[in-house]
Design a protein around this motif. Sequence first.
Motif, PDB file in Angstrom:
ATOM      1  N   UNK A 117       2.687  44.533 -18.267  1.00  0.00           N
ATOM      2  CA  UNK A 117       3.642  43.997 -17.283  1.00  0.00           C
ATOM      3  C   UNK A 117       4.911  43.149 -18.232  1.00  0.00           C
ATOM      4  N   UNK A 118       5.932  44.002 -17.480  1.00  0.00           N
ATOM      5  CA  UNK A 118       7.158  43.777 -18.044  1.00  0.00           C
ATOM      6  C   UNK A 118       8.248  43.157 -17.333  1.00  0.00           C
ATOM      7  N   UNK A 119       7.827  42.192 -16.213  1.00  0.00           N
ATOM      8  CA  UNK A 119       8.887  41.227 -15.569  1.00  0.00           C
ATOM      9  C   UNK A 119       9.453  40.543 -16.527  1.00  0.00           C
ATOM     10  N   UNK A 120       8.977  40.190 -17.566  1.00  0.00           N
ATOM     11  CA  UNK A 120       9.836  38.963 -18.332  1.00  0.00           C
ATOM     12  C   UNK A 120      10.128  39.749 -19.461  1.00  0.00           C
ATOM     13  N   UNK A 121      10.343  41.200 -19.629  1.00  0.00           N
ATOM     14  CA  UNK A 121      10.793  42.010 -20.776  1.00  0.00           C
ATOM     15  C   UNK A 121      12.270  41.486 -21.226  1.00  0.00           C
ATOM     16  N   UNK A 122      12.867  41.219 -22.398  1.00  0.00           N
ATOM     17  CA  UNK A 122      11.926  41.234 -23.409  1.00  0.00           C
ATOM     18  C   UNK A 122      11.395  39.867 -24.050  1.00  0.00           C
ATOM     19  N   UNK A 123      10.871  39.245 -23.266  1.00  0.00           N
ATOM     20  CA  UNK A 123      10.156  37.917 -23.762  1.00  0.00           C
ATOM     21  C   UNK A 123       8.969  37.998 -23.359  1.00  0.00           C
ATOM     22  N   UNK A 124       8.327  39.238 -22.924  1.00  0.00           N
ATOM     23  CA  UNK A 124       6.942  39.346 -22.541  1.00  0.00           C
ATOM     24  C   UNK A 124       5.882  39.230 -23.656  1.00  0.00           C
ATOM     25  N   UNK A 125       4.574  39.019 -23.026  1.00  0.00           N
ATOM     26  CA  UNK A 125       3.453  38.909 -23.917  1.00  0.00           C
ATOM     27  C   UNK A 125       2.609  39.774 -23.553  1.00  0.00           C
TER      28      UNK A 125
ATOM     29  N   UNK B 286      13.572  40.884 -16.821  1.00  0.00           N
ATOM     30  CA  UNK B 286      14.703  39.904 -17.247  1.00  0.00           C
ATOM     31  C   UNK B 286      15.751  40.529 -17.665  1.00  0.00           C
ATOM     32  N   UNK B 287      15.642  41.407 -18.410  1.00  0.00           N
ATOM     33  CA  UNK B 287      16.915  42.199 -19.192  1.00  0.00           C
ATOM     34  C   UNK B 287      17.761  42.772 -18.029  1.00  0.00           C
ATOM     35  N   UNK B 288      17.079  43.423 -17.048  1.00  0.00           N
ATOM     36  CA  UNK B 288      18.037  43.898 -15.929  1.00  0.00           C
ATOM     37  C   UNK B 288      18.764  43.147 -15.199  1.00  0.00           C
ATOM     38  N   UNK B 289      18.406  41.998 -14.986  1.00  0.00           N
ATOM     39  CA  UNK B 289      19.155  40.660 -14.484  1.00  0.00           C
ATOM     40  C   UNK B 289      20.504  40.659 -15.031  1.00  0.00           C
ATOM     41  N   UNK B 290      20.517  40.497 -16.572  1.00  0.00           N
ATOM     42  CA  UNK B 290      21.759  40.343 -17.077  1.00  0.00           C
ATOM     43  C   UNK B 290      22.684  41.705 -17.189  1.00  0.00           C
TER      44      UNK B 290
ATOM     45  N   UNK C  35      20.009  29.701 -20.658  1.00  0.00           N
ATOM     46  CA  UNK C  35      19.065  28.723 -20.712  1.00  0.00           C
ATOM     47  C   UNK C  35      17.898  29.298 -19.852  1.00  0.00           C
ATOM     48  N   UNK C  36      18.080  30.232 -18.959  1.00  0.00           N
ATOM     49  CA  UNK C  36      16.960  30.603 -18.356  1.00  0.00           C
ATOM     50  C   UNK C  36      15.971  31.439 -19.230  1.00  0.00           C
ATOM     51  N   UNK C  37      16.891  32.329 -20.207  1.00  0.00           N
ATOM     52  CA  UNK C  37      16.184  33.387 -21.027  1.00  0.00           C
ATOM     53  C   UNK C  37      15.111  32.497 -22.021  1.00  0.00           C
ATOM     54  N   UNK C  38      15.645  31.097 -22.580  1.00  0.00           N
ATOM     55  CA  UNK C  38      15.170  30.421 -23.655  1.00  0.00           C
ATOM     56  C   UNK C  38      13.837  29.549 -22.782  1.00  0.00           C
ATOM     57  N   UNK C  39      14.115  29.325 -21.753  1.00  0.00           N
ATOM     58  CA  UNK C  39      13.060  28.564 -21.066  1.00  0.00           C
ATOM     59  C   UNK C  39      12.053  29.487 -20.482  1.00  0.00           C
ATOM     60  N   UNK C  40      12.434  30.829 -20.080  1.00  0.00           N
ATOM     61  CA  UNK C  40      11.329  31.881 -19.500  1.00  0.00           C
ATOM     62  C   UNK C  40      10.743  32.209 -20.884  1.00  0.00           C
ATOM     63  N   UNK C  41      11.324  32.521 -22.044  1.00  0.00           N
ATOM     64  CA  UNK C  41      10.429  32.714 -23.196  1.00  0.00           C
ATOM     65  C   UNK C  41       9.617  31.827 -23.608  1.00  0.00           C
TER      66      UNK C  41
ATOM     67  N   UNK D 176       0.674  32.407 -21.468  1.00  0.00           N
ATOM     68  CA  UNK D 176       0.102  33.318 -21.892  1.00  0.00           C
ATOM     69  C   UNK D 176      -1.152  32.901 -22.870  1.00  0.00           C
ATOM     70  N   UNK D 177      -0.743  32.220 -23.592  1.00  0.00           N
ATOM     71  CA  UNK D 177      -1.797  31.525 -24.833  1.00  0.00           C
ATOM     72  C   UNK D 177      -2.870  30.586 -23.658  1.00  0.00           C
ATOM     73  N   UNK D 178      -2.399  29.666 -22.908  1.00  0.00           N
ATOM     74  CA  UNK D 178      -3.159  28.993 -21.903  1.00  0.00           C
ATOM     75  C   UNK D 178      -4.473  29.924 -21.205  1.00  0.00           C
ATOM     76  N   UNK D 179      -3.858  30.906 -20.702  1.00  0.00           N
ATOM     77  CA  UNK D 179      -4.733  32.266 -20.032  1.00  0.00           C
ATOM     78  C   UNK D 179      -5.743  32.675 -21.144  1.00  0.00           C
ATOM     79  N   UNK D 180      -5.120  33.080 -22.194  1.00  0.00           N
ATOM     80  CA  UNK D 180      -5.946  33.461 -23.363  1.00  0.00           C
ATOM     81  C   UNK D 180      -7.015  32.699 -24.026  1.00  0.00           C
TER      82      UNK D 180
END
Length: 373
Positions: free
Chosen positions: A106-114, A255-259, A327-333, A340-344
Motif C-alpha cells: 500500500x503506497x498511498x503514503x510513500x515515502x513515509x509508508x509502513x 504522498x511524493x507525487x503531490x509535491x 508540516x503535512x509530511x511530518x504529520x502524515x509520517x 500501523x503500530x496500533x493495527x499491528x
Amino acid sequence: PHTDGKPKEVMISVLVRRLFDVDTVNQHFQARMHLSLRWKKPDFEDTPDPECDDGDWVPIWTPKFRILSLVAETHREEMYHILEIDGVEYISGDILLIVTLSEPMELQNFPVDCQNLSINFQLVSPTSKAILVPFPEEESDKFPPCDVHEPEFLLADFKLIREIPFSFDIFPMMGRKEERYYVRVAVKVRRVSTFYVMNVAVIMLVLASFALFTFCIHPGMVAERWSVDFSLILTIVAFKLYLETFLPHLNYFTMLDFYVYGGFIFVSACTAAHSLVPMFYHDPTAYSPLTRPPEEIEGEEALIYGDRAAAYCLTSIWITWNLFYATLFLARKQRTRNEFVKAALLEKGQAHLLFDPHHGHVLKDSKSRLTIT
C-alpha cells in the motif's frame, strides 16, 4: 499419522534468519527461514542406526507445508533425527528455506509508508490428521513460536518497527473443502524517507524555485523568460518520468507525487504570469515583430510594478506551499506509523480474524474487525 484416533501434534518454531531484496517496484521480497519441528515417532517408523545415519535419513511421514504467495523457492534443506525426551521418542526436523514471496504494498503514503512483509504457509494435512502447536513453554527460550534475526536483515530503504518487529499466529481455518492449520508471520517495517527527501523533494524544490529567478529579466522580454520556463517544465517532466522507476504503475497518487505535481503547477503558473501580466498594461502590438521596436513604451513603470507584484505573490504562494507540505509530511509520517503500530498490536495473535485462506493474506480493508477479545 493418527495416534489413537487423534490428529498428530506437530510442534513448530519459526525463525526468520534474513529478509533481503525488498523490491517495491516488483512488490516482492526474499526470506531465509528456519522451521524447527518435532512430533512423536509413530510405531511404523524405523529408528535409524546412529552409526549409519549421516544426516540424510527421512521419516516415512513428515509434515508438508504449502507456502502462500510463493514466487520462487531457491533453496530447501531438510534434516531429521530421533530425539528421546522422558523416555518418549520424538522425530525432530529442521527445514531451511530461501524463498521469494509476493507482497502487494500500500503506497498511498510513500515515502513515509509502513508495510507488512508477510510469510504465510499452510499445513497440507487437514486438522483431522495433523495440527500445529508451539513448543512447550519450558523450551520457549530455545524454540520460541517465532523470532527474527535482525542483524542479518538487508532491508534497503526499510527498517524494522521497534515497537512490534513482527506478529505471529498459528490458527486453524476452513478452506474450500477441509480445515487446515495456517502459520502467519508478518514482519513490520517502515520506509526510511531520507533518500527520497534529499533526492526528490530537495531537487524539485530547487528546480521549481529557479522559475522565480526569471523575474529578474525585464517583463517585456517574454521570449527570454519563456526559454527558461519551458526548459524547467521539460526538466521537471523528465524528472517525473525518472521517478516512475521507484514505484510500480499505480492508479492513485502517492504522498511524493503531490509535491512533484505541486512544483510542476507552480512553474506553469510562473509561465502564465510571464505571458499574461504584460497584456494588462499595453497593447501586444507594442512588441510586434513587423515593426521596429519602440525606444520607449508608455506605462513601462506600471508594467514593472505589476510584474514585481506577481513575483511577490508567487513567491509567497511557493513558500506557503512548501511550509504546508513539510508540516503535512511530518504529520502524515507520524500518524501513519502510529496507526500501523496500533493495527499491528491488535492483529498480534489474532490474524485468524481477518485471514483469507483463498488468497493467503490478512484482509487490509477491515481493520475495524480486529478487536481485543
